[in-house]
Design a protein around this motif. Structure first.
Motif, short mmCIF file in Angstrom:
data_model
loop_
_atom_site.label_atom_id
_atom_site.label_comp_id
_atom_site.label_asym_id
_atom_site.label_seq_id
_atom_site.Cartn_x
_atom_site.Cartn_y
_atom_site.Cartn_z
N MET A 1 71.04 49.34 145.75
CA MET A 1 71.11 49.47 147.21
C MET A 1 69.78 49.05 147.82
SD MET A 1 70.07 51.57 149.91
CE MET A 1 69.68 53.21 149.38
N GLY B 1 73.66 51.76 153.55
CA GLY B 1 72.73 52.73 152.96
C GLY B 1 72.23 53.79 153.93
N CYS C 1 72.28 56.98 154.14
CA CYS C 1 71.60 58.22 153.72
C CYS C 1 70.33 57.91 152.94
CB CYS C 1 72.54 59.09 152.90
SG CYS C 1 72.86 58.46 151.25
N GLY C 2 70.04 56.64 152.79
CA GLY C 2 68.80 56.26 152.12
C GLY C 2 68.84 56.48 150.61
N GLY C 3 70.03 56.62 150.07
CA GLY C 3 70.14 56.72 148.62
C GLY C 3 70.36 58.13 148.10
N CYS D 1 73.14 59.65 147.86
CA CYS D 1 74.52 59.78 147.42
C CYS D 1 75.29 60.68 148.38
CB CYS D 1 74.58 60.35 145.99
SG CYS D 1 76.17 60.06 145.22
N CYS E 1 76.57 59.24 151.69
CA CYS E 1 77.14 58.54 152.85
C CYS E 1 78.23 57.54 152.49
CB CYS E 1 76.04 57.82 153.62
SG CYS E 1 75.37 56.40 152.75
N ALA E 2 78.24 57.07 151.26
CA ALA E 2 79.23 56.08 150.82
C ALA E 2 79.15 54.76 151.58
CB ALA E 2 80.65 56.64 150.92
N CYS F 1 77.03 52.40 150.77
CA CYS F 1 76.40 51.42 149.88
C CYS F 1 77.40 51.03 148.79
CB CYS F 1 75.13 51.99 149.25
SG CYS F 1 75.45 53.41 148.20
N LEU G 1 78.63 53.28 143.90
CA LEU G 1 77.67 53.39 144.99
C LEU G 1 76.37 52.76 144.51
CD1 LEU G 1 78.46 56.97 146.35
CD2 LEU G 1 79.13 54.76 147.29
N CYS H 1 73.42 52.83 145.42
CA CYS H 1 72.17 53.62 145.36
C CYS H 1 72.08 54.41 144.07
CB CYS H 1 72.04 54.54 146.57
SG CYS H 1 73.25 55.87 146.64
S1 FES Z 1 73.01 55.03 150.22
FE1 FES Z 1 74.16 56.69 150.85
S2 FES Z 1 75.47 56.96 149.22
FE2 FES Z 1 74.29 55.31 148.61
#
Ligand code: FES
Lengths: 387, 106
Positions: free
Chosen positions: B25, B38, B40-42, B44, B46-47, B49, B84, B86
């Motif tokens: 991501m 992206g 939520c910035g990674g 996991c 927000c879905a 990515c 995902l 990220c």
């Molecule tokens: S960036 Fe949010 S779930 Fe991957």
């Protein structure tokens, strides 16, 4: 709502937040007024129906609302739901996005879900628009031929585009968070720091390339890079960001040097030729005249921008003779583009005596046959004749 | 650095060198690949990515944990190849990986 005291029930009914209660099967058993306003459905249309009436399943998503509500009902940390909005639909069929919060409770031995929904459609769209506009401008900056970087008030690099990477040799992840002094040649870094501080303190918003002349940067491999930079200041709340566009002028400087060298070589040739030479505009004005030609014109001191035939070629002729010679010369010059080449032998009444000159006029054209210049050449044959 | 090709839903390809240790991501975001958000910035969470990893590359990627699978419920047009981005760390083994992006992320 028999399980809630009458006053509390009134308060909940008039709450500005859309609140609904469903049973374990997902059937709506209570909706407050805000749900009616939000969705367009009336209480009677909703009660007894499945909650998917408001948040329908989609062929594109695995998500099932009831499973989702069940999963999150007892989660103590709703902040995890910050990024997860659900697709909703209102009575007139418009698609909406809902932020949903849920908790569970028991009533008469059966499980109930208390659900609060907030319509975040516009909010979500606005932040997408912003995000996508940023993506577009980032991509524009990335392909630009100028390096772009931003530093904050402590002179730490916060933004770095691809071109900056090529100019200085540092990748984004190597340089972000580093001090700008990494890019300034050693002896100049204190001075640069002061200049930046000055720019922060004064009330000028931007300073453009050319206003500050050439500056110097240093590449990752240590070589010095001649640069031009424009810089702009953006204060956001109490943060000051300085952004610069940086142009690598190595190639331009090299081209300028080549041009200068070639000009020197041309000058050497032109000035030192035995033949008198003059470059004229298409209408006969002198653009350049060389030393040998100037020597034939001892009584003139200004040559450029005068008509070639007006120069003092005949210092000792009678006024009538001079007029005739001038007229002939002019006639030859103005018609030279019809004649390809004019070549004549002329006698000049020079102050050192009469000179025998092999004189030619050569029209110079560009590749589209457009007249550019006239080259006037005179070879003094006097000495040759005598020998 | 491993070379990764991200292919947008419209077919546009982005072949990039992505540093080892960051996520697929991050690699896409910092190279401005359109079609990955992206949010939520990674984390996991927000879905946005969501990507498709070709079956023959799946085993080279770190395995999906339960949270990832449950968050994938939110993603659009999930298939067996869905991951995902990220949650996948870029490693030398992923050199040459092709990542397909879905038609939308939210
Ligand atoms: S960036 Fe949010 S779930 Fe991957």
């Amino acid at each position: 709502m028999s399980f809630i005291e009458p006053e509390a029930s009134n308060i909940i009914r008039d709450l500005p937040e859309a609140l609904l209660i469903i049973n374990a099967q997902g059937e709506l058993i209570y909706v407050n007024r805000a749900v009616e306003t939000l969705t367009g459905f009336s209480e009677t249309e909703l009660i007894g129906n499945h909650v998917s009436m408001l948040m329908p399943p989609s062929a594109h998503r695995r998500l099932d609302v009831l499973t989702w509500l069940t999963r999150w009902a007892d989660n103590p940390d709703p902040s995890q739901l910050r990024y997860l909005n659900l697709d909703g639909v209102n009575k007139n069929g418009t698609e909406r996005r809902y932020r949903v919060r849920v908790s569970s409770f028991k009533s008469e031995q059966s499980a109930r879900f208390l659900v609060i929904i907030r319509d975040v459609t516009e909010e979500e769209e606005a932040s997408r628009r912003l995000q996508h506009a940023r993506l577009v401008s980032d991509r524009i900056l990335a392909i630009g031929d100028q390096g772009i970087l931003t530093i904050n008030e402590s002179q730490t690099i916060e933004y770095w585009n691809k071109r900056a990477e090529q100019i200085f040799g540092y990748r984004e992840e190597e340089i972000l968070g580093q001090n700008i002094s990494m890019l300034i040649p050693e002896g100049l870094s204190t001075k640069h720091q002061q200049q930046v501080q000055q720019f922060v303190d004064n009330n000028i918003a931007s300073r453009l390339m050319g206003e500050r002349g050439e500056i110097k940067g240093v590449h990752k491999d240590g070589h010095i890079i001649p640069l031009e930079a424009s810089i702009t200041k953006t204060q956001i709340e109490d943060r000051i960001l300085l952004s610069a566009q940086v142009k690598d002028i190595t190639a331009r400087k090299q081209a300028e040097k080549n041009l200068h060298d070639s000009e020197l070589r041309f000058r050497a040739l032109f000035e030192n030729a035995f033949e008198g030479m003059a470059l004229l505009s298409v209408d006969g004005l002198v653009i350049e005249i060389n030393k040998a030609a100037r020597e034939l014109l001892a009584n003139d001191s200004v040559f450029e921008n005068r008509y070639f035939w007006d120069l003092n070629w005949w210092p000792s002729g009678t006024p009538e003779d001079i007029e005739i010679s001038k007229a002939q010369l002019k006639e030859n010059i103005v018609n030279v583009f019809d004649r390809d080449l004019v070549r004549l032998r002329v006698e000049l009444s020079h102050h050192t005596g009469s000179r025998d000159i092999d004189f030619s006029l050569i029209p110079v054209i560009d590749e589209d046959n457009k007249p550019l210049y006239i080259l006037a050449e005179g070879r003094d044959l006097t000495a040759l004749d005598k020998s | 650095m491993p070379k990764i090709t991200y292919i947008e839903h419209n077919g546009t390809q982005h072949t990039l060198e992505v540093a080892e240790g960051i996520s697929l991501m991050q690699g896409a975001i910092s190279n401005m690949v359109p079609g990955i958000e992206g949010d939520c910035g990674g984390l996991c969470a927000c879905a946005t990515c969501h990507v498709y990893i070709p079956s023959d590359w799946q085993s080279k990627c770190s395995e999906a944990e339960e949270l990832e699978n449950s968050i994938l419920d939110f993603a659009y047009d999930v298939t067996n190849n869905s991951r995902l981005a990220c949650q996948i760390e870029v490693t030398a083994e992923l050199d040459g990986l092709i990542v397909h992006l879905p038609s939308r992320q939210y």
